[in-house]
Scaffold this motif. Structure first.
Motif, PDB file in Angstrom:
ATOM      1  N   ALA B 240      10.783  98.979   8.680  1.00  0.00           N
ATOM      2  CA  ALA B 240      10.271  98.861   7.314  1.00  0.00           C
ATOM      3  C   ALA B 240      10.835  97.590   6.691  1.00  0.00           C
ATOM      4  CB  ALA B 240      10.690 100.072   6.497  1.00  0.00           C
ATOM      5  N   PHE B 241       9.931  96.689   6.322  1.00  0.00           N
ATOM      6  CA  PHE B 241      10.338  95.468   5.626  1.00  0.00           C
ATOM      7  C   PHE B 241       9.983  95.625   4.155  1.00  0.00           C
ATOM      8  CE2 PHE B 241      11.325  92.296   8.949  1.00  0.00           C
ATOM      9  CZ  PHE B 241      10.884  92.966  10.083  1.00  0.00           C
ATOM     10  N   TYR B 242      10.990  95.805   3.299  1.00  0.00           N
ATOM     11  CA  TYR B 242      10.708  95.851   1.861  1.00  0.00           C
ATOM     12  C   TYR B 242      10.334  94.458   1.415  1.00  0.00           C
ATOM     13  CZ  TYR B 242      12.517 100.563   1.758  1.00  0.00           C
ATOM     14  OH  TYR B 242      12.677 101.901   1.976  1.00  0.00           O
ATOM     15  N   SER B 243       9.144  94.327   0.827  1.00  0.00           N
ATOM     16  CA  SER B 243       8.636  92.981   0.535  1.00  0.00           C
ATOM     17  C   SER B 243       7.901  92.929  -0.802  1.00  0.00           C
ATOM     18  CB  SER B 243       7.665  92.521   1.630  1.00  0.00           C
ATOM     19  OG  SER B 243       7.632  93.372   2.730  1.00  0.00           O
ATOM     20  N   LYS B 244       7.521  91.683  -1.148  1.00  0.00           N
ATOM     21  CA  LYS B 244       6.701  91.442  -2.345  1.00  0.00           C
ATOM     22  C   LYS B 244       5.421  90.767  -1.897  1.00  0.00           C
ATOM     23  CE  LYS B 244       9.102  90.960  -6.715  1.00  0.00           C
ATOM     24  NZ  LYS B 244      10.564  91.173  -6.601  1.00  0.00           N
ATOM     25  N   VAL B 245       4.317  91.137  -2.559  1.00  0.00           N
ATOM     26  CA  VAL B 245       3.029  90.556  -2.182  1.00  0.00           C
ATOM     27  C   VAL B 245       2.932  89.125  -2.720  1.00  0.00           C
ATOM     28  CG1 VAL B 245       0.524  90.732  -2.453  1.00  0.00           C
ATOM     29  CG2 VAL B 245       1.916  92.807  -2.143  1.00  0.00           C
ATOM     30  N   ILE B 246       2.516  88.218  -1.847  1.00  0.00           N
ATOM     31  CA  ILE B 246       2.254  86.841  -2.294  1.00  0.00           C
ATOM     32  C   ILE B 246       0.780  86.691  -2.622  1.00  0.00           C
ATOM     33  CG2 ILE B 246       2.291  84.404  -1.619  1.00  0.00           C
ATOM     34  CD1 ILE B 246       4.647  85.091   0.226  1.00  0.00           C
ATOM     35  N   SER B 247      -0.056  87.125  -1.682  1.00  0.00           N
ATOM     36  CA  SER B 247      -1.486  87.099  -1.953  1.00  0.00           C
ATOM     37  C   SER B 247      -2.178  88.147  -1.103  1.00  0.00           C
ATOM     38  CB  SER B 247      -2.058  85.702  -1.644  1.00  0.00           C
ATOM     39  OG  SER B 247      -1.949  85.471  -0.243  1.00  0.00           O
ATOM     40  N   SER B 248      -3.404  88.499  -1.483  1.00  0.00           N
ATOM     41  CA  SER B 248      -4.129  89.514  -0.728  1.00  0.00           C
ATOM     42  C   SER B 248      -5.619  89.241  -0.825  1.00  0.00           C
ATOM     43  CB  SER B 248      -3.828  90.899  -1.293  1.00  0.00           C
ATOM     44  OG  SER B 248      -4.734  91.837  -0.776  1.00  0.00           O
ATOM     45  N   ASP B 249      -6.349  89.429   0.303  1.00  0.00           N
ATOM     46  CA  ASP B 249      -7.803  89.234   0.251  1.00  0.00           C
ATOM     47  C   ASP B 249      -8.521  90.554   0.570  1.00  0.00           C
ATOM     48  OD1 ASP B 249      -7.426  89.591   2.907  1.00  0.00           O
ATOM     49  OD2 ASP B 249      -8.406  87.732   3.542  1.00  0.00           O
ATOM     50  N   GLY B 250      -7.842  91.644   0.408  1.00  0.00           N
ATOM     51  CA  GLY B 250      -8.482  92.927   0.689  1.00  0.00           C
ATOM     52  C   GLY B 250      -8.205  93.410   2.103  1.00  0.00           C
ATOM     53  N   LYS B 254      -0.487  88.826   2.420  1.00  0.00           N
ATOM     54  CA  LYS B 254       0.626  87.934   2.726  1.00  0.00           C
ATOM     55  C   LYS B 254       1.818  88.412   1.907  1.00  0.00           C
ATOM     56  CE  LYS B 254       0.629  83.065   3.591  1.00  0.00           C
ATOM     57  NZ  LYS B 254       0.207  81.745   3.075  1.00  0.00           N
ATOM     58  N   VAL B 255       2.932  88.665   2.600  1.00  0.00           N
ATOM     59  CA  VAL B 255       4.091  89.186   1.882  1.00  0.00           C
ATOM     60  C   VAL B 255       5.318  88.346   2.180  1.00  0.00           C
ATOM     61  CG1 VAL B 255       3.234  91.565   1.877  1.00  0.00           C
ATOM     62  CG2 VAL B 255       4.720  90.789   3.730  1.00  0.00           C
ATOM     63  N   GLU B 256       6.320  88.508   1.304  1.00  0.00           N
ATOM     64  CA  GLU B 256       7.578  87.800   1.478  1.00  0.00           C
ATOM     65  C   GLU B 256       8.686  88.837   1.550  1.00  0.00           C
ATOM     66  OE1 GLU B 256      11.330  86.386   0.241  1.00  0.00           O
ATOM     67  OE2 GLU B 256      10.049  87.439  -1.192  1.00  0.00           O
ATOM     68  N   SER B 257       9.536  88.709   2.569  1.00  0.00           N
ATOM     69  CA  SER B 257      10.636  89.650   2.699  1.00  0.00           C
ATOM     70  C   SER B 257      11.886  88.916   3.151  1.00  0.00           C
ATOM     71  CB  SER B 257      10.276  90.724   3.736  1.00  0.00           C
ATOM     72  OG  SER B 257      11.424  91.464   4.058  1.00  0.00           O
ATOM     73  N   GLU B 258      12.927  88.932   2.330  1.00  0.00           N
ATOM     74  CA  GLU B 258      14.207  88.309   2.664  1.00  0.00           C
ATOM     75  C   GLU B 258      14.029  86.876   3.181  1.00  0.00           C
ATOM     76  OE1 GLU B 258      17.151  89.938   2.242  1.00  0.00           O
ATOM     77  OE2 GLU B 258      16.282  91.899   1.740  1.00  0.00           O
ATOM     78  N   GLY B 259      13.163  86.148   2.517  1.00  0.00           N
ATOM     79  CA  GLY B 259      13.002  84.748   2.879  1.00  0.00           C
ATOM     80  C   GLY B 259      11.955  84.472   3.942  1.00  0.00           C
ATOM     81  N   ASN B 260      11.483  85.523   4.632  1.00  0.00           N
ATOM     82  CA  ASN B 260      10.419  85.339   5.620  1.00  0.00           C
ATOM     83  C   ASN B 260       9.073  85.632   5.000  1.00  0.00           C
ATOM     84  OD1 ASN B 260      11.978  84.740   8.034  1.00  0.00           O
ATOM     85  ND2 ASN B 260      12.720  86.854   7.837  1.00  0.00           N
ATOM     86  N   VAL B 261       8.052  84.930   5.436  1.00  0.00           N
ATOM     87  CA  VAL B 261       6.699  85.194   4.979  1.00  0.00           C
ATOM     88  C   VAL B 261       5.909  85.767   6.158  1.00  0.00           C
ATOM     89  CG1 VAL B 261       4.561  84.185   4.137  1.00  0.00           C
ATOM     90  CG2 VAL B 261       6.763  83.395   3.229  1.00  0.00           C
ATOM     91  N   PHE B 262       5.250  86.897   5.914  1.00  0.00           N
ATOM     92  CA  PHE B 262       4.500  87.548   6.979  1.00  0.00           C
ATOM     93  C   PHE B 262       3.067  87.786   6.543  1.00  0.00           C
ATOM     94  CE2 PHE B 262       8.846  89.465   7.580  1.00  0.00           C
ATOM     95  CZ  PHE B 262       9.144  88.775   8.742  1.00  0.00           C
ATOM     96  N   ILE B 263       2.190  87.873   7.527  1.00  0.00           N
ATOM     97  CA  ILE B 263       0.808  88.265   7.257  1.00  0.00           C
ATOM     98  C   ILE B 263       0.601  89.621   7.923  1.00  0.00           C
ATOM     99  CG2 ILE B 263      -1.629  87.687   7.526  1.00  0.00           C
ATOM    100  CD1 ILE B 263      -0.659  84.770   7.927  1.00  0.00           C
ATOM    101  N   ALA B 264      -0.047  90.549   7.199  1.00  0.00           N
ATOM    102  CA  ALA B 264      -0.244  91.895   7.758  1.00  0.00           C
ATOM    103  C   ALA B 264      -1.534  92.486   7.229  1.00  0.00           C
ATOM    104  CB  ALA B 264       0.936  92.791   7.388  1.00  0.00           C
TER     105      ALA B 264
END
Lengths: 303, 370
Positions: B240-250, B254-264
């Motif tokens: 589980a990566f607790y993260s914040k949303v950067i952007s979303s297209d439905g 794209k999220v940010e967690s502890e300095g890493n940016v991930f796409i999911a």
């Protein structure tokens, strides 16, 4: 033996051994053997005891069956009748007790919440803090001609004249049943309690009626408890003295009353011993019979 | 004969405690359906409501379309297999199996015939005269199944019946249970806390937590598309990566967690709909240990991060590798035992990679392991 001494220390070990030997030898073996021996000896005045007349004889057992030599009857109808009556009544009381206690035990073991069942156990035990004799007298008051029950029945107009419960031996049966109720309930309760409740649910789920669940699942499981309760109640009922003295009708004699008479009123200890041995024998036969019927071993009964 | 089972808004309360809360689910005819959840989640309560040992405080239980209110367990077309099996120890195996026929007044000969028939089904032919205690654990298990099947119930209910068996036997019994279900073709409702059991045997599973249904679906759907963080972490393993949303297209987030940016992928609410996310939402991104790989030239995927190696745990077929991104953020992945890990040493930084296709973003919620 060495192991026992090492494990418990010399003081406690010695105490244990003395206590157990005393209990076995002095309280059980010697009195029983003495009584057995006495039952085969003539009733002699103290001076003649150990003399040439003090020989083994079957006279007391013969008396029990054939009666005194002076009697007209070929058999001792009175004593045989009392013996037979005591035996059958004790069986009847045992069955009555079982029928009465089984639902209570089942309710406490499987239906009631732990709290209710503890409460029930306490309320079953408390009356037994009172002496047996007093309880019998209490029942006598309840069942008397002008007693509580008759007063209520007459008062409400259900009957015109009081019922003689004592003459009909209803008071006696009630008293005897009540006297040993705990000795039936607790073995039953223990046996039923150990049954896995899932078995009851499984039987029900498979479509079994309540009656069949009891017949096929609960009773077979509890048979050792039933046998244990029945043997204890039977023995104590057959050997009861206080309750029959207080509650039996004037025409009903209990076998223990005869024994009491031989010992205390007629000063014939030999005959009293012979009668006691007879009572013991019938009780042992009953236990063996129960073991045979319920197909249980003696170890399961006393558990 | 087989019947469907429908729970309509079923709640079961004990005092003020909800053992089951507003549960609605439709179990299809002939389906192998599992309720999966931790102990105390209310799954056994539901089973008891279906079998009739317990009346729902609210809602309805329908079997074959018929409302079961007021119908006792001995009158319902269901059979229950208990966790401890509850075989009758004083009866022979055949008497156990034929007990339901005995109580219905079927003759002794017919009973024996049916018992022999069922003994054949469970591969215990000729063992009918044995006592229950003479059988092994697995054989008892099968006898319990045969006993439940003797009256040809429309629904078979199973309350964690395999939990007392050892691992090997349990795996074997899973296959057997499934085969028996296929052969008799009736509805099986299975209760378990073991996700392996649920996933291997069932057509569909319902994941439960604290009396409520979290998700109902096909096994692979529940595994691949968990609807809630609880399901994501209870069924299988998950990071589980607790993260914040950067952007979303439905579709993707794209999220940010502890300095890493991930796409999911955006997680689903139910079978049709997906969660929608806005910038700044607090979310959890889930990625399964088997979907994370060591980054090398051959398998570069669209998400990359670096973590420091803590320990390697040997599990037989797998090796579990524990790492931390920072002191508060641990991650775990697993590789087959055949993979050489000799160049991984403690405290070494490892580059890892995973596909956005395998990562799921869900709104923040409680995890199964909290």
């Amino acid at each position: 033996m060495n192991y026992f001494f090492n494990k418990n220390g010399p003081l406690i070990s010695t105490y244990f051994i003395i206590a157990i030997v005393f209990w076995l030898v002095f309280l059980i073996i010697i009195p029983q053997l003495y009584m057995l021996d006495l039952s085969f000896r003539p009733n002699l005045p103290p001076l003649l005891r150990g003399g040439p007349d003090d020989v083994h004889t079957l006279e007391h057992y013969k008396y029990f069956i054939f009666g005194s030599a002076t009697s007209e009857d070929p058999y001792n109808y009175v004593d045989l009748g009392v013996f037979f009556n005591t035996f059958t009544t004790a069986i009847f009381v045992t069955i009555l007790n079982l029928c009465f206690c089984y639902p209570i035990a089942f309710f406490m073991a499987k239906v009631a919440t732990p709290k209710t069942s503890r409460l029930l156990i306490v309320s079953l035990i408390i009356p037994f803090w009172i002496n047996e004799l007093l309880r019998s007298f209490a029942l006598r008051i309840i069942f008397a001609g002008e007693g509580v029950i008759n007063n209520i029945l007459v008062g409400t107009g259900l009957i015109d004249t009081g019922i003689n419960f004592i003459a009909a031996d209803i008071a006696l049966y009630t008293g005897l049943t009540y006297a040993y109720i705990l000795l039936m309930i607790f073995p039953l309760y223990n046996a039923i309690e150990s049954l896995d409740t899932n078995q009851l649910e499984a039987a029900k789920d498979l479509g079994s009626s309540t009656f069949r669940t009891h017949w096929r699942i609960v009773i077979p499981h509890a048979k050792a408890g039933i046998a244990s309760g029945c043997t204890m109640v039977f023995m104590l009922t057959a050997g009861a003295l206080a309750t029959p003295v207080v509650l039996s009708s004037p025409n009903t004699y209990w076998f223990t009353q005869l024994i009491y008479q031989w010992f205390n009123m007629n000063d014939n200890w030999s005959r009293g011993s012979a009668y006691s041995i007879l009572l013991l024998t019938i009780s042992v036969i009953f236990v063996l019979l129960m073991m045979r019927i319920f197909k249980v071993k003696i170890g399961e009964i006393v558990r | 004969m087989s019947a469907d089972v429908e729970l309509q808004n079923v709640s079961v309360t004990f005092g003020s405690f909800y053992a089951a809360k507003n549960v609605s689910v439709k179990i299809k005819q002939g389906e192998f359906f599992s309720f999966l959840g931790p102990s105390g989640c209310g799954k056994t309560t539901l089973l008891r409501a279906i079998s009739g040992f317990l009346d729902p405080s609210e809602g309805k239980v329908l079997i074959g379309g018929q409302d079961m209110a007021g119908i006792g367990p001995n009158k319902r077309p269901t059979s229950l297999i208990f966790q401890n099996l509850a075989l009758f120890p004083l009866m022979s195996v055949a008497d156990n199996i034929a007990f339901s026929l005995e109580v219905r007044g079927v003759s002794k000969i017919k009973r024996r015939e049916r018992a022999d028939e069922l003994l054949e089904l469970i591969a215990l032919s000729g063992q009918g005269d044995k006592k229950v205690h003479e059988l092994s654990g697995g054989q008892r298990q099968r006898v319990a199944i045969a006993r439940a099947l003797a009256i040809e119930p429309e629904v078979l209910l199973l309350d964690e019946p395999l939990s007392a068996l050892d691992l090997k036997l349990r795996q074997k019994m899973r296959t057997e249970l499934r085969a028996i279900q296929k052969r008799v073709g009736i509805t099986f409702i299975y209760i378990t806390h073991d996700q392996g059991e649920a996933l291997t045997m069932s057509d569909r599973v319902a994941v439960m937590n604290e009396g409520e249904l979290e998700q109902v679906g096909l096994c692979d759907d529940v595994y691949d598309f968990p609807n809630t963080p609880f399901v994501a972490t209870f069924v299988g393993e998950n990071n589980a990566f607790y993260s914040k949303v950067i952007s979303s297209d439905g579709e993707t987030v794209k999220v940010e967690s502890e300095g890493n940016v991930f796409i999911a992928k955006a997680g689903k609410i139910d079978e049709q709909n997906k969660h929608t996310f806005n910038k700044g939402d607090e979310v959890i991104m889930f990625i399964r240990p088997e979907s994370i790989f060591i980054n090398n030239q051959n398998n570069k995927l669209d998400n990359n991060f670096v973590a420091k190696l803590n320990t390697i745990e040997f599990e037989g077929n797998l090796k579990n590798i524990y790492l931390s991104i920072n002191p508060n953020m641990n991650v775990r992945f697993s590789v087959p035992n055949a993979v050489d890990t000799s160049d991984l040493s403690q405290n070494k930084n490892v580059e890892l990679t995973f596909s956005s296709e395998k990562a799921v973003v869900l709104p923040k919620g409680s995890l199964a392991v909290d």
